[in-house]
Write an enzyme that holds these catalytic residues in place. Structure first.
Site, PDB file in Angstrom:
ATOM      1  CE  LYS A   6     -26.953 -21.849  13.305  1.00 54.66           C
ATOM      2  NZ  LYS A   6     -28.852 -20.916  14.226  1.00 54.66           N
ATOM      3  NE  ARG A  62     -35.523 -18.793  15.260  1.00 55.27           N
ATOM      4  CZ  ARG A  62     -33.980 -18.540  15.688  1.00 55.27           C
ATOM      5  NH1 ARG A  62     -32.766 -18.057  14.964  1.00 55.27           N
ATOM      6  NH2 ARG A  62     -32.993 -19.880  15.741  1.00 55.27           N
ATOM      7  CE1 TYR A  90     -17.552   0.666 -11.086  1.00 55.63           C
ATOM      8  CE2 TYR A  90     -17.013  -0.667  -8.775  1.00 55.63           C
ATOM      9  CZ  TYR A  90     -17.112  -1.391  -9.925  1.00 55.63           C
ATOM     10  OH  TYR A  90     -17.274  -2.146 -11.379  1.00 55.63           O
ATOM     11  CG  MET A 114     -18.682  -8.734  -7.766  1.00 56.50           C
ATOM     12  SD  MET A 114     -19.429  -9.859  -9.215  1.00 56.50           S
ATOM     13  CE  MET A 114     -20.798  -8.389  -8.900  1.00 56.50           C
TER      14      MET A 114
HETATM   15  C1  LIG Z   1     -27.746 -21.123  15.581  1.00 47.41           C
HETATM   16  C2  LIG Z   1     -28.454 -21.983  16.904  1.00 47.41           C
HETATM   17  C3  LIG Z   1     -27.218 -22.541  17.764  1.00 47.41           C
HETATM   18  C4  LIG Z   1     -25.857 -21.850  17.648  1.00 47.41           C
HETATM   19  O1  LIG Z   1     -26.406 -20.832  18.403  1.00 47.41           O
HETATM   20  P1  LIG Z   1     -24.615 -19.734  18.495  1.00 47.41           P
HETATM   21  O2  LIG Z   1     -24.941 -18.803  18.987  1.00 47.41           O
HETATM   22  O3  LIG Z   1     -23.905 -19.741  17.212  1.00 47.41           O
HETATM   23  O4  LIG Z   1     -23.867 -21.032  19.754  1.00 47.41           O
HETATM   24  C5  LIG Z   1     -28.441 -23.157  18.817  1.00 47.41           C
HETATM   25  N1  LIG Z   1     -29.137 -23.638  18.655  1.00 47.41           N
HETATM   26  C6  LIG Z   1     -30.664 -22.961  17.783  1.00 47.41           C
HETATM   27  C7  LIG Z   1     -31.504 -23.414  17.699  1.00 47.41           C
HETATM   28  C8  LIG Z   1     -30.276 -22.268  16.709  1.00 47.41           C
HETATM   29  O5  LIG Z   1     -30.590 -21.953  15.646  1.00 47.41           O
END
Ligand SMILES: *Cc1c(COP(=O)(O)O)cnc(C)c1O
Length: 375
Positions: free
Chosen positions: A46, A145, A267, A315
């Site tokens: 992802k 979640r 800054y 930036m």
């Molecule tokens: C992001 C995610 C993972 C991977 O998690 P890591 O801690 O990066 O190994 C696995 N399962 C779900 C549902 C996730 O959202």
């Protein structure tokens, strides 16, 4: 002779370069696969494979034997699906967006169904098409979640006809505290998942993310879902990181100067030189994923010499103190290390008050990228 990434970055006019070591990525996958024993090892790709490039990462992992890939959003699957061979399964963790059902089905994308409503919509499409559609069902076992609640799980188990139009590849849940192995919430979630599994006998189970892989055999189940550990981040807070580093980041020196004591730097004049000092301005800033919160704790490295960040991060640039270096050791056009052997992605994340995940996924798109080690 291969052109160095320094030369390429200069010619491309970028403020730095990322080296992404696909051989280390594959070594991490192999190491995690060995840990998982009988269970299959998937890969979470992802957010563009945690910022490292979903196409390159998925292709390398497919070559290493991975056949189960997870993205978060359906849009990511639409992009990645054509790049993956047909025997690679591609799952969408965030669920089935209303209106995207037909596209998912047409493209052989497998939604993780997170609610009774999503199950119904996917099953309706399957019935309309007269063909079973592949799916994963997620249950919430203690993170609040995503996934079916305990009550919804019992309701689904009591009405199995709601799943008959679907081909359920496995059921899954996600661990909230896998990065803290001593946390008793982990055992609680495993026990909860076992209860749910008993309601759906015969269906394979997926539970472990990276941290979960290190919690013991019970957590491995049938399919694991590592992300961060593949990319070299520490899977948990317990001791040395067993994974190989995958990412290196070097940033260009775009100017150097000597300033007298009392000079205000950056800054807001947030830092005042307490002595005569030499500064290097580096050509990357928060727009490239170097968080403002890195100042004033963070540093760059030149060889073994630590170069503290001084003043606020801009930036597109930041300043480091190079007083500790011999004069002219660093000049315009040189590069210094931000992520590498002297400073892991976990270390820079700690200095910024965040986690490796956030550093990786924020790494700027402006850096020149070199992929190494792809066979
Ligand atoms: C992001 C995610 C993972 C991977 O998690 P890591 O801690 O990066 O190994 C696995 N399962 C779900 C549902 C996730 O959202």
């Amino acid at each position: 002779m291969q052109t160095s990434p320094e030369t390429c970055a200069r010619a491309a006019g970028t403020g730095g370069y990322l080296v992404i070591d696909l051989a280390a990525l594959v070594a991490n996958y192999t190491q995690l696969s060995a840990l998982t024993g009988q269970a299959l090892t998937g890969a979470v790709v992802k957010a563009d494979a945690y910022g490292l490039g979903a196409f390159q990462v998925s292709t390398a992992l497919y070559g290493a034997g991975c056949r189960h890939f997870f993205v978060a959003q359906a849009c990511e699957a639409f992009t990645l699906r054509p790049a993956l061979p047909a025997d690679a399964a591609l799952y969408v963790l965030n669920g089935l967006p209303e209106g995207a059902e037909a596209t998912c089905a047409d493209q052989n994308i497998i939604p993780v169904l997170n609610s009774p409503h999503q199950i119904a919509r996917w099953a309706n499409l399957a019935k309309a098409r007269g063909a079973r559609l592949p799916a994963v069902v997620q249950f919430d076992t203690g993170m609040a979640r995503l996934g079916l609640s305990p009550e919804e799980a019992r309701g689904l188990a009591a009405a199995p006809e709601r799943l008959t139009a679907l081909d359920i590849h496995f059921i899954m849940s996600h661990l909230a505290c896998a990065d803290t192995p001593e946390n008793t919430a982990n055992a609680g979630q495993l026990a909860h998942m076992r209860e749910i599994s008993a309601l759906f006998p015969g269906l394979p189970v997926s539970l472990a993310n990276s941290g979960g892989l290190f919690l013991g055999d019970g957590f491995l189940q049938h399919l694991t879902r590592p992300g961060i550990a593949l990319y070299g981040g520490a899977p948990n807070d317990a001791g040395p990181n067993p994974m190989q580093a995958v990412v290196g980041l070097h940033v260009a020196v775009i100017q150097t100067r000597t300033v007298p004591a009392g000079t205000r730097i950056g800054y807001g004049g947030a830092h005042t030189a307490t002595q005569d000092m030499r500064l290097a301005t580096l050509g990357a800033g928060y727009a490239d994923g170097l968080p403002r919160s890195l100042s004033p704790r963070g540093a760059a490295w030149h060889g073994d010499i630590r170069l503290p960040i001084v003043g606020r991060i801009s930036m597109d640039s930041l300043m480091v103190d190079i007083t500790a270096l011999p004069a002219s050791a660093v000049t315009e056009g040189d590069f210094v290390e931000l992520i590498g052997p002297h400073q892991s992605v976990d270390a820079i994340a700690a200095d910024a008050g965040t986690i490796s995940y956030e550093i990786l996924t924020a790494l700027g798109r402006r850096f020149y990228r070199e992929y190494r080690g792809h066979t």
